[in-house]
Design a protein around this motif. Structure first.
Motif, PDB file in Angstrom:
ATOM      1  N   VAL A 222       0.845  -1.194   0.000  1.00  0.00           N
ATOM      2  CA  VAL A 222       0.000   0.000   0.000  1.00  0.00           C
ATOM      3  C   VAL A 222       0.882   1.247   0.000  1.00  0.00           C
ATOM      4  O   VAL A 222       1.242   1.791  -1.036  1.00  0.00           O
ATOM      5  CB  VAL A 222      -0.956   0.010   1.208  1.00  0.00           C
ATOM      6  CG1 VAL A 222      -1.867   1.231   1.150  1.00  0.00           C
ATOM      7  CG2 VAL A 222      -1.814  -1.254   1.228  1.00  0.00           C
ATOM      8  N   GLY A 223       1.227   1.697   1.200  1.00  0.00           N
ATOM      9  CA  GLY A 223       2.012   2.917   1.358  1.00  0.00           C
ATOM     10  C   GLY A 223       2.817   2.835   2.636  1.00  0.00           C
ATOM     11  O   GLY A 223       2.781   1.826   3.350  1.00  0.00           O
ATOM     12  N   PRO A 224       3.569   3.877   2.982  1.00  0.00           N
ATOM     13  CA  PRO A 224       4.494   3.822   4.110  1.00  0.00           C
ATOM     14  C   PRO A 224       3.902   3.353   5.431  1.00  0.00           C
ATOM     15  O   PRO A 224       4.534   2.570   6.152  1.00  0.00           O
ATOM     16  CB  PRO A 224       4.989   5.268   4.206  1.00  0.00           C
ATOM     17  CG  PRO A 224       4.920   5.764   2.807  1.00  0.00           C
ATOM     18  CD  PRO A 224       3.675   5.138   2.231  1.00  0.00           C
ATOM     19  N   PRO A 291       2.982  10.244   5.334  1.00  0.00           N
ATOM     20  CA  PRO A 291       4.191  11.069   5.441  1.00  0.00           C
ATOM     21  C   PRO A 291       4.954  10.848   6.745  1.00  0.00           C
ATOM     22  O   PRO A 291       6.186  10.868   6.761  1.00  0.00           O
ATOM     23  CB  PRO A 291       3.665  12.506   5.328  1.00  0.00           C
ATOM     24  CG  PRO A 291       2.207  12.431   5.605  1.00  0.00           C
ATOM     25  CD  PRO A 291       1.763  11.083   5.168  1.00  0.00           C
ATOM     26  N   LEU A 292       4.229  10.608   7.824  1.00  0.00           N
ATOM     27  CA  LEU A 292       4.883  10.366   9.111  1.00  0.00           C
ATOM     28  C   LEU A 292       5.701   9.085   9.079  1.00  0.00           C
ATOM     29  O   LEU A 292       6.841   9.040   9.572  1.00  0.00           O
ATOM     30  CB  LEU A 292       3.831  10.279  10.224  1.00  0.00           C
ATOM     31  CG  LEU A 292       2.936  11.504  10.424  1.00  0.00           C
ATOM     32  CD1 LEU A 292       1.904  11.230  11.518  1.00  0.00           C
ATOM     33  CD2 LEU A 292       3.762  12.737  10.765  1.00  0.00           C
ATOM     34  N   VAL A 298      12.724   6.027   6.393  1.00  0.00           N
ATOM     35  CA  VAL A 298      13.974   6.537   5.825  1.00  0.00           C
ATOM     36  C   VAL A 298      14.966   6.948   6.902  1.00  0.00           C
ATOM     37  O   VAL A 298      16.149   6.584   6.859  1.00  0.00           O
ATOM     38  CB  VAL A 298      13.682   7.726   4.878  1.00  0.00           C
ATOM     39  CG1 VAL A 298      14.984   8.375   4.411  1.00  0.00           C
ATOM     40  CG2 VAL A 298      12.860   7.269   3.688  1.00  0.00           C
ATOM     41  N   ASN A 299      14.497   7.685   7.902  1.00  0.00           N
ATOM     42  CA  ASN A 299      15.412   8.282   8.875  1.00  0.00           C
ATOM     43  C   ASN A 299      15.654   7.437  10.123  1.00  0.00           C
ATOM     44  O   ASN A 299      16.660   7.645  10.811  1.00  0.00           O
ATOM     45  CB  ASN A 299      14.903   9.665   9.273  1.00  0.00           C
ATOM     46  CG  ASN A 299      14.914  10.640   8.109  1.00  0.00           C
ATOM     47  OD1 ASN A 299      15.899  10.723   7.374  1.00  0.00           O
ATOM     48  ND2 ASN A 299      13.824  11.359   7.911  1.00  0.00           N
ATOM     49  N   LYS A 304      16.290   2.517   1.805  1.00  0.00           N
ATOM     50  CA  LYS A 304      16.815   3.197   0.613  1.00  0.00           C
ATOM     51  C   LYS A 304      15.646   3.556  -0.304  1.00  0.00           C
ATOM     52  O   LYS A 304      15.126   2.695  -1.014  1.00  0.00           O
ATOM     53  CB  LYS A 304      17.820   2.293  -0.100  1.00  0.00           C
ATOM     54  CG  LYS A 304      19.040   1.985   0.754  1.00  0.00           C
ATOM     55  CD  LYS A 304      19.997   1.026   0.062  1.00  0.00           C
ATOM     56  CE  LYS A 304      21.205   0.721   0.947  1.00  0.00           C
ATOM     57  NZ  LYS A 304      22.133  -0.239   0.293  1.00  0.00           N
ATOM     58  N   LEU A 305      15.260   4.807  -0.251  1.00  0.00           N
ATOM     59  CA  LEU A 305      14.143   5.292  -1.048  1.00  0.00           C
ATOM     60  C   LEU A 305      14.634   5.612  -2.453  1.00  0.00           C
ATOM     61  O   LEU A 305      15.611   6.341  -2.633  1.00  0.00           O
ATOM     62  CB  LEU A 305      13.550   6.547  -0.389  1.00  0.00           C
ATOM     63  CG  LEU A 305      12.302   7.151  -1.023  1.00  0.00           C
ATOM     64  CD1 LEU A 305      11.124   6.193  -0.926  1.00  0.00           C
ATOM     65  CD2 LEU A 305      11.963   8.488  -0.346  1.00  0.00           C
TER      66      LEU A 305
END
Length: 364
Positions: A222-224, A291-292, A298-299, A304-305
């Motif tokens: 789906v998403g992050p 977004p959160l 990533v951080n 690896k985006l």
């Protein structure tokens, strides 16, 4: 009392008695209907209470229960709890249960045109899909498509633009798709096959294990937010975007048509409005959380985006056109649905260029 007055009095009394009797014949069935209780079961393609997707099914049931004042109660079963995840469609169609929750592209083997009501590669975003289905003629076609299966479909969620997926190798050119085994459903899977890969359909609950054991080399989900909860960052190195294959994925509820039509009109309306509310909630929840959790991936997790190279996107777009042409040529209903879909998308995209896109470019 004179004769004339007596006759007038008796006439009014008789009319009043008749009116009360008539009112009784109208009110009694309404009272009786209001007291009748309906108990439904909903089966889903998602793991029980799964973030956003399973929660959307839970919230849909909860809203129906509340808005109906308990006259219609829905008990939710996650994939595998009552029937296997990918048998939800058949269970509702056959009347084993009254309601299901999933994504229409899971039924492509039975109904090729169903895919257009979930996600189309390089198709419309959530805003466009909602507009087409609710007010652009899509719902009427969807009803026609599912009617032979004794089902009434409705949008009940949207994940927005999805990510391109998790890969255990870098994608530098379209050649890197050759031999790739990827969990990817629907039309996107057919595009992958055109590029030389192998598309594998499996329910969400099996993806992590398949990726960890090397049964698949890559997966989209789906998403992050959802992907973080699934833990894919622990078993895959690269996270690609954009989600060319699912730019605005619709999640559906599908209801046994006989069970739905047996409901009083007000309860039918409650089901519709609850599905609409669930659709809105799921998109908002995805837009809030993604977004959160991309930042966390990533951080905090060191993911690896990567963005798909332009030549890869160009090649995938070409394969997508080939796939759509083939699907339409083989299936008359797909041809009919895609004619409506593509016409609406052209109008939607043209308007988007001078509204959403222009605004985004101005804000840079």
């Amino acid at each position: 009392m004179g004769d004339n007055n007596r006759r007038e009095f008796l006439k009014k009394a008789t009319l009043a008695t008749a009116a009360v009797a008539a009112a009784g014949t109208v009110v009694a069935p309404a009272v009786q209907a209001a007291e009748k209780k309906y108990q439904w079961k909903m089966v889903t393609t998602w793991p029980p209470h799964f973030p956003v997707l399973g929660e959307g099914a839970d919230k849909l049931a909860e809203m129906i229960n509340k808005m109906s004042g308990g006259r219609l109660t829905v008990q939710v079963y996650g994939g595998g709890e009552l029937v296997p995840a990918l048998q939800a469609f058949d269970a509702v169609s056959q009347g084993m249960v009254e309601m299901g929750h999933g994504a229409a592209y899971y039924w492509a083997g039975k109904i090729p045109a169903a895919q257009f009501f979930a996600a189309v590669p390089f198709g419309m975003n959530a805003q466009g899909m909602n507009a087409w289905i609710y007010t652009g003629g899509g719902q009427e076609l969807w009803d026609e498509l599912y009617a032979p299966f004794n089902l009434k479909p409705m949008p009940a969620g949207n994940t927005g633009v999805q990510m391109g997926g998790w890969f255990n190798r870098e994608i530098k050119s379209i050649a890197d798709f050759k031999g790739l085994k990827m969990r990817i459903p629907g039309l996107g899977g057919k595009v992958l096959a055109k590029a030389g890969g192998t598309a594998i359909l499996s329910p969400g609950g099996e993806i992590y294990t398949n990726l960890e054991r090397g049964v698949i080399d890559a997966t989209e989900w789906v998403g992050p937010y959802n992907d973080y909860k699934m833990g894919f960052y622990k078993v895959a190195k690269y996270y690609y975007y954009p989600g060319w294959h699912e730019p605005g994925t619709v999640l559906e509820t599908f209801i046994n048509k006989k069970a739905y039509e047996a409901l009083p009109v007000d309860l039918q309306e409650i089901v519709k409005r609850a599905a609409e509310a669930s659709n809105l909630w799921m998109l908002c929840e995805s837009e809030t959380k993604n977004p959160l959790y991309l930042d966390k991936l990533v951080n905090e997790e060191g993911v690896k985006l990567r963005k798909f190279p332009d030549d890869v996107i160009h090649a995938l777009r070409g394969y997508s056109k080939e796939v759509l042409d083939e699907v339409v040529a083989k299936d008359p209903m797909s041809k009919k649905v895609y004619a409506s879909f593509s016409k609406f998308q052209k109008q939607h995209d043209a308007w988007g260029e001078i509204s959403e896109v222009a605004l985004a470019e101005m804000a840079k």
